[in-house]
Design an enzyme around this catalytic site. Structure first.
Site, PDB file in Angstrom:
ATOM      1  N   HIS A  15     -42.392 -36.433  26.905  1.00 28.87           N
ATOM      2  CA  HIS A  15     -43.396 -36.356  25.828  1.00 28.87           C
ATOM      3  C   HIS A  15     -43.323 -37.640  25.017  1.00 28.87           C
ATOM      4  O   HIS A  15     -42.269 -37.946  24.455  1.00 28.87           O
ATOM      5  CB  HIS A  15     -43.127 -35.150  24.923  1.00 28.87           C
ATOM      6  CG  HIS A  15     -43.228 -33.851  25.659  1.00 28.87           C
ATOM      7  ND1 HIS A  15     -44.396 -33.131  25.742  1.00 28.87           N
ATOM      8  CD2 HIS A  15     -42.308 -33.167  26.378  1.00 28.87           C
ATOM      9  CE1 HIS A  15     -44.193 -32.041  26.480  1.00 28.87           C
ATOM     10  NE2 HIS A  15     -42.933 -32.044  26.884  1.00 28.87           N
ATOM     11  N   HIS A 136     -45.074 -25.190  33.470  1.00 29.66           N
ATOM     12  CA  HIS A 136     -44.176 -24.661  32.431  1.00 29.66           C
ATOM     13  C   HIS A 136     -43.972 -23.197  32.805  1.00 29.66           C
ATOM     14  O   HIS A 136     -44.870 -22.371  32.616  1.00 29.66           O
ATOM     15  CB  HIS A 136     -44.784 -24.807  31.031  1.00 29.66           C
ATOM     16  CG  HIS A 136     -43.858 -24.316  29.958  1.00 29.66           C
ATOM     17  ND1 HIS A 136     -43.224 -25.159  29.074  1.00 29.66           N
ATOM     18  CD2 HIS A 136     -43.420 -23.065  29.663  1.00 29.66           C
ATOM     19  CE1 HIS A 136     -42.442 -24.445  28.270  1.00 29.66           C
ATOM     20  NE2 HIS A 136     -42.550 -23.168  28.601  1.00 29.66           N
ATOM     21  N   HIS A 174     -38.484 -28.396  33.946  1.00 34.87           N
ATOM     22  CA  HIS A 174     -37.330 -27.989  33.128  1.00 34.87           C
ATOM     23  C   HIS A 174     -36.811 -26.602  33.507  1.00 34.87           C
ATOM     24  O   HIS A 174     -36.804 -25.690  32.681  1.00 34.87           O
ATOM     25  CB  HIS A 174     -37.623 -28.084  31.624  1.00 34.87           C
ATOM     26  CG  HIS A 174     -38.977 -27.602  31.188  1.00 34.87           C
ATOM     27  ND1 HIS A 174     -39.439 -26.342  31.448  1.00 34.87           N
ATOM     28  CD2 HIS A 174     -39.967 -28.232  30.506  1.00 34.87           C
ATOM     29  CE1 HIS A 174     -40.645 -26.211  30.936  1.00 34.87           C
ATOM     30  NE2 HIS A 174     -40.991 -27.347  30.364  1.00 34.87           N
ATOM     31  N   LEU A 219     -37.932 -25.365  24.327  1.00 27.65           N
ATOM     32  CA  LEU A 219     -38.468 -24.334  25.216  1.00 27.65           C
ATOM     33  C   LEU A 219     -38.617 -24.898  26.624  1.00 27.65           C
ATOM     34  O   LEU A 219     -39.112 -26.024  26.752  1.00 27.65           O
ATOM     35  CB  LEU A 219     -39.827 -23.840  24.699  1.00 27.65           C
ATOM     36  CG  LEU A 219     -39.734 -22.958  23.452  1.00 27.65           C
ATOM     37  CD1 LEU A 219     -41.120 -22.732  22.844  1.00 27.65           C
ATOM     38  CD2 LEU A 219     -39.065 -21.626  23.772  1.00 27.65           C
ATOM     39  N   ASP A 247     -37.716 -34.030  29.559  1.00 24.57           N
ATOM     40  CA  ASP A 247     -38.441 -33.210  28.589  1.00 24.57           C
ATOM     41  C   ASP A 247     -38.107 -33.650  27.163  1.00 24.57           C
ATOM     42  O   ASP A 247     -38.098 -32.836  26.237  1.00 24.57           O
ATOM     43  CB  ASP A 247     -38.169 -31.705  28.763  1.00 24.57           C
ATOM     44  CG  ASP A 247     -39.205 -30.853  28.043  1.00 24.57           C
ATOM     45  OD1 ASP A 247     -40.283 -31.375  27.702  1.00 24.57           O
ATOM     46  OD2 ASP A 247     -38.931 -29.663  27.795  1.00 24.57           O
ATOM     47  N   ALA A 263     -40.114 -26.672  18.699  1.00 23.68           N
ATOM     48  CA  ALA A 263     -39.251 -26.741  19.895  1.00 23.68           C
ATOM     49  C   ALA A 263     -39.251 -28.156  20.447  1.00 23.68           C
ATOM     50  O   ALA A 263     -40.310 -28.759  20.605  1.00 23.68           O
ATOM     51  CB  ALA A 263     -39.779 -25.775  20.950  1.00 23.68           C
TER      52      ALA A 263
HETATM   53  O1  DOR Z   1     -39.094 -27.893  23.774  1.00 30.81           O
HETATM   54  C1  DOR Z   1     -40.212 -28.214  24.157  1.00 30.81           C
HETATM   55  N1  DOR Z   1     -40.929 -29.149  23.508  1.00 30.81           N
HETATM   56  N2  DOR Z   1     -40.724 -27.614  25.233  1.00 30.81           N
HETATM   57  C2  DOR Z   1     -41.992 -27.814  25.632  1.00 30.81           C
HETATM   58  O2  DOR Z   1     -42.407 -27.207  26.592  1.00 30.81           O
HETATM   59  C3  DOR Z   1     -42.892 -28.708  24.859  1.00 30.81           C
HETATM   60  C4  DOR Z   1     -42.114 -29.684  24.068  1.00 30.81           C
HETATM   61  C5  DOR Z   1     -42.954 -30.391  23.020  1.00 30.81           C
HETATM   62  O3  DOR Z   1     -44.031 -30.892  23.362  1.00 30.81           O
HETATM   63  O4  DOR Z   1     -42.519 -30.481  21.883  1.00 30.81           O
HETATM   64 ZN    ZN Z   2     -42.151 -30.692  28.229  1.00 30.39          ZN
END
Ligand code: DOR
Ligand code: ZN
Length: 347
Positions: A15, A136, A174, A219, A247, A263
């Site tokens: 990300h 996901h 993940h 997550l 991730d 998350a």
């Molecule tokens: O922990 C997470 N953060 N899991 C995800 O699937 C999305 C991600 C986010 O974009 O912040």
């Molecule tokens: Zn992700």
């Protein structure tokens, strides 16, 4: 061993966000990785090839002078993705696949898919055009315990999907459970899985030891120790189904340290140092290159990187915070000592 040199690794799940915040962090990934699969969960989500190419342009423009880094763009699948968009994506070499977010599963997934049956025709199109589906893998049913959501997704959604679309290439992103690992192992080479550094290093105790630890909240959520051990065994086995995907998911400090914290763990600053730590603890540093630099490229059918990345054995302290647009960001293991340090990759 005082240093390890690997073929340049790739991050198959990242990300980067956008704008000034992205500009502050993108070089953390570019320093270590040749390529990264960039997730499309912006606001609004990146649902078209045209939007992904523009986003890719902004990422490249934010890189420091002379840095080479290839963003591989993922598009965000919705209930209403037009067939035309899948064809366009298939023809664009900059697009690596479509990301399936079950609606409500995670950060910015509101526009995601509300029922797998709604996208059967899209899955057929992905299969026909040879475009991978990045998943996901969690059900969103509020009656399902949050720690069981991945296992439930595998039996109720993923297993039927793999059977119904026998040529569709699928990445279980993940993976966090023994069930997930075993399912992927049972599939042929068209199904793979990424594994994060934080799920290799931590179990769910890390969320609650001595108080609530929001920087360990991500997550899918961290699972119990037996699952962590299954992930370490899979990652260090050399099995070509499994490859590196951090991730890494930055959120500004106030959004993490909140009554309802977001998350995501920010691991990009120290990604390879964290993987090296996990592999070293398992006595498997010699398997790191396959996981980090070979298996993902082979799965996607693209050449492995040239160039190298070297990690040196030295003790250093992770910064407490980092710049993140107008805010600050708390990286994974902030203030703690690490025993490996990566230099900027060559080539
Ligand atoms: O922990 C997470 N953060 N899991 C995800 O699937 C999305 C991600 C986010 O974009 O912040
Ligand atoms: Zn992700």
């Amino acid at each position: 061993m005082d240093s390890i040199t690997l073929a340049t690794p790739d991050d198959w799940h990242l990300h980067l966000r956008d704008g000034a915040a992205m500009a502050d962090i993108v070089d953390h990934s570019a320093r270590q990785f040749g390529r990264a699969v960039v997730m499309p969960n912006l606001k609004p989500p990146v649902t078209t090839t045209a939007a992904a190419l523009e986003y890719r342009g902004r990422i490249l423009a934010a890189l420091p002078e002379g840095a080479r880094f290839e963003p591989l763009m993922a598009l965000y699948l919705t209930d209403a993705t037009p067939a035309e968009e899948i064809r366009r994506a298939a023809e664009a070499p900059e697009i690596i696949g479509f990301k399936l977010y079950p609606a409500g599963a995670t950060t910015h997934s509101e526009a995601g898919v509300t029922g797998i049956e709604k996208i059967h025709w899209a899955l057929e199109a992905l299969e026909r055009h040879g475009v991978p589906l990045l998943v996901h893998g969690e059900v969103t049913d509020p009656d399902v315990d949050i720690f069981d959501r991945e296992a439930r997704f595998i039996e109720s959604v993923l297993e039927p999907l793999v059977r119904r679309f026998p040529a569709l290439r699928i990445v279980l992103e993940h993976v966090t459970t023994k069930e997930g690992v075993e399912f992927v192992q049972s599939c042929g080479p068209r199904v793979g899985a990424t594994i994060t550094a934080h799920h290799l290093l931590y179990n769910r105790n890390a969320l609650l030891t001595g108080g609530i630890r929001p920087h360990h909240y991500c997550l899918p959520v961290l699972k119990r120790e037996s699952h962590r051990q299954a992930l370490v065994a899979a990652a260090t086995s050399g099995d070509a189904h499994f490859f590196l995907g951090t991730d890494s998911a930055p959120h500004a400090r106030p959004q993490k340290e909140s009554a309802c914290g977001c998350a995501g763990c920010y691991t990009a600053l120290t990604a390879m140092e964290l993987y090296a730590l996990a592999f070293e603890r398992a006595g498997a540093l010699h398997m790191l290159e396959r996981f980090a630099s070979h298996n993902g490229a082979d799965f996607y059918g693209i050449p492995r990187n040239g160039g190298t990345l070297t990690l040196h054995r030295t003790t250093w302290q992770v910064p407490e915070t980092l710049a993140f647009g107008p805010e600050r960001l708390v990286p994974a293991m902030a203030g703690e000592s690490l025993t490996w340090r990566a230099s900027r990759r060559s080539g």
